[in-house]
Design an enzyme around this catalytic site. Structure first.
Site, PDB file in Angstrom:
ATOM      1  N   GLU A  49       0.875  -1.169   0.000  1.00 35.30           N
ATOM      2  CA  GLU A  49       0.000   0.000   0.000  1.00 35.30           C
ATOM      3  C   GLU A  49       0.914   1.222   0.000  1.00 35.30           C
ATOM      4  OE1 GLU A  49      -3.143   1.657   3.156  1.00 35.30           O
ATOM      5  OE2 GLU A  49      -3.117  -0.537   3.022  1.00 35.30           O
ATOM      6  N   ASP A  60      -6.029   9.267   9.122  1.00 37.29           N
ATOM      7  CA  ASP A  60      -4.722   8.810   9.590  1.00 37.29           C
ATOM      8  C   ASP A  60      -4.385   9.345  10.970  1.00 37.29           C
ATOM      9  OD1 ASP A  60      -3.953   7.308   7.274  1.00 37.29           O
ATOM     10  OD2 ASP A  60      -3.763   9.213   6.223  1.00 37.29           O
TER      11      ASP A  60
END
Length: 264
Positions: A49, A60
């Protein structure tokens, strides 16, 4: 089948689980990112990824946010990341690569242009955490125009209960199961009803089920290995790379060890 589906089909045939890592592109620079990608491939990574830095990465946690900001300060851009991807493919990288990015980046680049660039540079999948299922129509229509388009990976979370059959009806590649509420990188403090949630996802899914958010070691997912088909490590891998001055050896050792323990 694209690279993601081919790799996952091979793992299923072998009775093995998938290991997926997250790396922020362009941190500390593109050359280092390329070296880390090849180091992981050497160690047998299943899927990589690659995070496209964004100025407001809402899904995040602090580790990946910080990595994103640093990469932007160092000049990372979507165009530069596409160029980097083209170079690693030309240099022989065969592992499946998934871009994780925010829809704002795709929208401003132009959805059709973005998808064409993904095809041109060997991007196999997309994870877009801020794009709700109900708003995926435009990008799905563009992706459907070309069989070489990347796969849009579906995210599900503990609050998806009741919507799981709808979310997974036409899903491809793998299902990304968010293992806890909130942002990435909080450690393996999994949702109290994680087993029930993952069992429901697994029951509804025709494709492999991966678990991410807060995983550091294979031991973190061992209690759930009878349900899941693989694990995704993000924040911990970023911290490990930074602590080891982005050493290729550190990346190789970590991936090889995790894979071995995951499939022990």
């Amino acid at each position: 089948m694209n690279r993601i589906e081919e790799r996952l089909a091979a793992l299923k045939e072998e009775g093995k689980k998938a290991f997926i890592t997250y790396t922020t592109a362009g941190l500390p620079d593109y050359d280092t990112t390329k070296k880390i990608m090849f180091a992981q491939e050497k160690a047998g990574i299943d899927i990589m990824e690659i995070g496209v830095p964004f100025s407001d990465p809402i899904a995040d946690g602090p580790v990946i946010q910080d990595a994103s900001f640093k990469a932007i300060q160092n000049g990372a851009s979507l165009e530069g990341i596409f160029t980097m991807m083209g170079k690693v493919r030309k240099a022989g990288l065969n592992s499946p690569v998934v871009f994780m990015l925010y829809y704002n980046t795709v929208y401003h680049y132009g959805v059709e242009n973005f998808v064409n660039k993904c095809i041109e540079n060997g991007v196999d999948g997309l994870i877009i955490p801020d794009l709700p299922f109900e708003e995926q129509g435009e990008i799905k229509d563009v992706l459907a125009k070309n069989e070489k388009s990347p796969i849009l990976i579906q995210l599900v979370s503990p609050v998806s209960k009741g919507r799981i059959p709808m979310l997974l009806e036409n899903a491809r590649g793998f299902v990304y199961c968010v293992s806890q509420m909130g942002v990435t990188g909080k450690g393996a403090n999994f949702h109290s009803q994680i087993r029930e949630y993952l069992t429901e996802v697994k029951k509804e899914s025709k494709i492999p089920v991966m678990m991410g958010f807060g995983i550091r070691t294979a031991a973190d997912v061992a209690p759930l290995e009878d349900i899941i088909d693989g694990a995704i490590v993000g924040s911990h891998f970023i911290k490990l790379l930074e602590a080891n001055n982005y050493s290729e050896e550190a990346a190789t050792d970590y991936v090889a060890t995790f894979k071995k323990e995951l499939n022990a």
